[in-house]
Design a protein around this motif. Structure first.
Motif, PDB file in Angstrom:
ATOM      1  N   ARG A 120     -25.869 -23.878   3.342  1.00 18.99           N
ATOM      2  CA  ARG A 120     -26.416 -24.178   1.851  1.00 18.99           C
ATOM      3  C   ARG A 120     -25.254 -23.572   1.253  1.00 18.99           C
ATOM      4  N   GLY A 121     -24.944 -22.818   1.550  1.00 22.96           N
ATOM      5  CA  GLY A 121     -24.307 -22.383   0.279  1.00 22.96           C
ATOM      6  C   GLY A 121     -22.938 -21.392   0.981  1.00 22.96           C
ATOM      7  N   TYR A 122     -23.134 -20.761   2.485  1.00 22.80           N
ATOM      8  CA  TYR A 122     -21.884 -20.277   3.222  1.00 22.80           C
ATOM      9  C   TYR A 122     -20.646 -21.373   3.499  1.00 22.80           C
ATOM     10  N   GLY A 123     -21.674 -21.890   4.226  1.00 22.02           N
ATOM     11  CA  GLY A 123     -20.979 -23.218   5.098  1.00 22.02           C
ATOM     12  C   GLY A 123     -21.581 -22.963   7.286  1.00 22.02           C
ATOM     13  N   GLU A 124     -21.536 -24.114   7.525  1.00 24.83           N
ATOM     14  CA  GLU A 124     -21.464 -24.041   8.663  1.00 24.83           C
ATOM     15  C   GLU A 124     -20.408 -22.728   9.111  1.00 24.83           C
ATOM     16  N   ASN A 125     -19.350 -22.855   8.926  1.00 28.13           N
ATOM     17  CA  ASN A 125     -18.363 -22.131   9.816  1.00 28.13           C
ATOM     18  C   ASN A 125     -18.288 -20.843   9.795  1.00 28.13           C
ATOM     19  N   THR A 126     -19.452 -20.424   8.401  1.00 27.30           N
ATOM     20  CA  THR A 126     -18.842 -18.764   8.243  1.00 27.30           C
ATOM     21  C   THR A 126     -19.306 -17.543   9.213  1.00 27.30           C
ATOM     22  N   PRO A 127     -18.246 -17.038   9.529  1.00 28.16           N
ATOM     23  CA  PRO A 127     -18.930 -16.010  10.261  1.00 28.16           C
ATOM     24  C   PRO A 127     -20.193 -15.305  11.120  1.00 28.16           C
ATOM     25  N   ALA A 128     -21.136 -15.055  11.480  1.00 27.42           N
ATOM     26  CA  ALA A 128     -22.277 -14.641  12.131  1.00 27.42           C
ATOM     27  C   ALA A 128     -22.265 -13.243  12.933  1.00 27.42           C
ATOM     28  N   ALA A 129     -23.203 -12.997  13.309  1.00 30.84           N
ATOM     29  CA  ALA A 129     -23.622 -11.729  13.923  1.00 30.84           C
ATOM     30  C   ALA A 129     -24.486 -11.365  14.136  1.00 30.84           C
ATOM     31  N   ILE A 130     -24.833 -11.594  15.897  1.00 28.05           N
ATOM     32  CA  ILE A 130     -26.915 -10.394  15.957  1.00 28.05           C
ATOM     33  C   ILE A 130     -26.413  -9.947  16.435  1.00 28.05           C
ATOM     34  N   VAL A 131     -27.801  -8.802  15.798  1.00 24.04           N
ATOM     35  CA  VAL A 131     -27.688  -7.827  16.937  1.00 24.04           C
ATOM     36  C   VAL A 131     -28.925  -7.079  16.902  1.00 24.04           C
ATOM     37  N   TRP A 153     -30.058   1.362  19.833  1.00 27.11           N
ATOM     38  CA  TRP A 153     -30.925   1.584  21.252  1.00 27.11           C
ATOM     39  C   TRP A 153     -30.839   1.099  22.409  1.00 27.11           C
ATOM     40  N   PRO A 154     -30.494   1.897  23.742  1.00 25.48           N
ATOM     41  CA  PRO A 154     -29.947   1.842  24.299  1.00 25.48           C
ATOM     42  C   PRO A 154     -30.099   0.668  25.025  1.00 25.48           C
ATOM     43  N   GLU A 155     -30.253  -0.789  24.561  1.00 24.02           N
ATOM     44  CA  GLU A 155     -30.969  -2.200  24.975  1.00 24.02           C
ATOM     45  C   GLU A 155     -29.684  -3.039  24.046  1.00 24.02           C
ATOM     46  N   GLU A 156     -29.131  -2.404  23.306  1.00 22.36           N
ATOM     47  CA  GLU A 156     -28.633  -3.673  21.961  1.00 22.36           C
ATOM     48  C   GLU A 156     -27.852  -4.091  22.826  1.00 22.36           C
ATOM     49  N   LYS A 157     -27.990  -5.334  21.953  1.00 18.57           N
ATOM     50  CA  LYS A 157     -26.684  -6.371  22.338  1.00 18.57           C
ATOM     51  C   LYS A 157     -26.614  -7.034  21.141  1.00 18.57           C
ATOM     52  N   VAL A 158     -25.251  -7.514  21.142  1.00 14.04           N
ATOM     53  CA  VAL A 158     -24.382  -8.180  20.160  1.00 14.04           C
ATOM     54  C   VAL A 158     -23.837  -9.379  20.700  1.00 14.04           C
ATOM     55  N   PHE A 185     -29.781  -1.819   9.018  1.00 12.15           N
ATOM     56  CA  PHE A 185     -28.234  -2.536   8.799  1.00 12.15           C
ATOM     57  C   PHE A 185     -26.447  -1.575   8.783  1.00 12.15           C
ATOM     58  N   ALA A 186     -27.161  -0.621   8.526  1.00 12.79           N
ATOM     59  CA  ALA A 186     -26.053   0.453   8.779  1.00 12.79           C
ATOM     60  C   ALA A 186     -25.484   0.830  10.224  1.00 12.79           C
ATOM     61  N   ALA A 187     -26.688   0.816  11.013  1.00 14.32           N
ATOM     62  CA  ALA A 187     -26.455   1.277  12.227  1.00 14.32           C
ATOM     63  C   ALA A 187     -26.011  -1.018  13.020  1.00 14.32           C
ATOM     64  N   ALA A 188     -26.110  -1.393  12.524  1.00 16.80           N
ATOM     65  CA  ALA A 188     -25.774  -2.745  12.933  1.00 16.80           C
ATOM     66  C   ALA A 188     -23.628  -2.886  12.404  1.00 16.80           C
ATOM     67  N   ALA A 189     -23.489  -2.321  11.650  1.00 15.16           N
ATOM     68  CA  ALA A 189     -22.415  -2.580  10.887  1.00 15.16           C
ATOM     69  C   ALA A 189     -21.780  -1.588  11.815  1.00 15.16           C
ATOM     70  N   ALA A 190     -22.048  -0.569  12.128  1.00 15.10           N
ATOM     71  CA  ALA A 190     -21.376   0.264  12.597  1.00 15.10           C
ATOM     72  C   ALA A 190     -21.010  -0.034  14.606  1.00 15.10           C
ATOM     73  N   THR A 191     -21.845  -1.031  14.814  1.00 12.40           N
ATOM     74  CA  THR A 191     -21.948  -1.567  16.047  1.00 12.40           C
ATOM     75  C   THR A 191     -20.889  -2.873  16.449  1.00 12.40           C
ATOM     76  N   THR A 208     -36.540  -7.986  17.040  1.00 12.10           N
ATOM     77  CA  THR A 208     -35.974  -7.020  16.958  1.00 12.10           C
ATOM     78  C   THR A 208     -34.447  -6.469  16.861  1.00 12.10           C
ATOM     79  N   ALA A 209     -34.205  -7.937  15.154  1.00 11.35           N
ATOM     80  CA  ALA A 209     -32.496  -8.061  15.283  1.00 11.35           C
ATOM     81  C   ALA A 209     -32.478  -8.070  14.201  1.00 11.35           C
ATOM     82  N   LEU A 210     -31.233  -8.102  13.781  1.00 10.34           N
ATOM     83  CA  LEU A 210     -30.785  -8.516  12.138  1.00 10.34           C
ATOM     84  C   LEU A 210     -29.394  -9.439  12.681  1.00 10.34           C
ATOM     85  N   LEU A 211     -29.986 -10.246  11.563  1.00 15.73           N
ATOM     86  CA  LEU A 211     -28.420 -11.227  11.355  1.00 15.73           C
ATOM     87  C   LEU A 211     -27.799 -11.026  10.319  1.00 15.73           C
ATOM     88  N   LEU A 212     -25.893 -10.805  10.759  1.00 14.41           N
ATOM     89  CA  LEU A 212     -25.393 -10.134   9.253  1.00 14.41           C
ATOM     90  C   LEU A 212     -24.309 -11.808   9.045  1.00 14.41           C
TER      91      LEU A 212
END
Length: 254
Positions: A178-189, A194-199, A113-119, A219-223
């Motif tokens: 349901r709580g955040y709303g559909e327009n809330t920003p999101a990201a998949i890391v 890793w070398p093959e990292e995608k955002v 989760f720390a690496a994803a925030a850095a990415t 092998t992905a995190l949802l932010l």
């Protein structure tokens, strides 16, 4: 001798701690989570070390390897991905070692989760946006306690990182919306650091489709949260008008 539970970090071999690397270099036996740990990290193992991939082992088999190695006087490193305290299933191992009278130590690691925030180059705890970070997963074969469902947690609208749920992303984002709303920003890391990292960036309303189009299903995190975009308040800590134990406030000349 003892067993060392070592956090391998999120994937980048250089993101293991100095202590973790030293222990790997000294280990006689290394038991690693092969389905998650970057095999490049094993380059720090000494030539004569015995390596065991725990992906195909049961808890009892892992414990037997530990017990036999310690009895031979060998240092054992149990290598977990990220930080062992998060979804590492280490408590049952530690409790068993205590029953067996085998000493152990935990060496923290850098979590994904720390690496994803850095990415994504964002801070989870922005003033005026969120001062709380929720780390969680969607219920699956491992259930979640009452009150920890995604719809329940989404009501807080805090910054959120979702683990182990990328294969159920459409259902997870629908529940979070349901709580955040559909327009809330999101990201998949995907595979942070890793070398093959995608955002992939989007919103709760479209991130699942974007992820599916990119072929990401593991092998992905949802932010999730407004920390990913938008304005925020300046931190008081470095504000000239803010006093604290190390600095007096500076008078305004405006």
């Amino acid at each position: 001798m003892k067993v060392y539970f070592v956090g391998a970090g999120p994937g980048d071999p250089e993101l293991i701690t100095v202590k973790g690397r030293r222990l790997l270099e000294e280990a006689g036996v290394i038991i690693y989570a092969g389905s998650l740990v970057n095999p490049e990290i094993l380059k720090y193992a000494p030539p004569g070390a015995k390596l065991y991939n725990s992906a195909s082992l049961t808890l009892e088999e892992v414990l037997a390897i530990m017990q036999e190695a310690v009895a031979r006087g060998e240092k054992v490193v149990r290598l977990h991905t990220g930080d062992p305290s998060l979804y590492g299933a280490i408590q049952e191992q530690m409790d068993a070692l205590e029953r067996l009278g085998i000493p152990y130590e935990i060496v923290p690691g850098v979590s994904s989760f720390a690496a994803a925030a850095a990415t994504v180059r964002r801070e989870f705890t922005l003033p005026g946006i969120s001062q709380t970070l929720i780390l969680t997963r969607r219920a699956g074969r491992t259930p979640v306690p009452e009150g920890e469902s995604l719809p329940d947690l989404s009501r807080h609208r805090a910054s959120l990182c979702l683990f182990l749920s990328s294969q159920d992303l459409a259902a997870a984002t629908a529940e979070l919306a349901r709580g955040y709303g559909e327009n809330t920003p999101a990201a998949i890391v995907y595979k942070a650091s890793w070398p093959e990292e995608k955002v992939i960036h989007g919103t709760l309303g479209d991130i699942a489709a974007r992820s599916r189009e990119a072929g990401i299903d593991r092998t992905a995190l949802l932010l999730v949260g407004d920390f990913l975009a938008g304005s925020y308040q300046r931190s008081c800590l470095y504000d000239p008008a803010f006093s604290h134990g190390y600095r007096e406030a500076k008078a305004s000349h405006g």
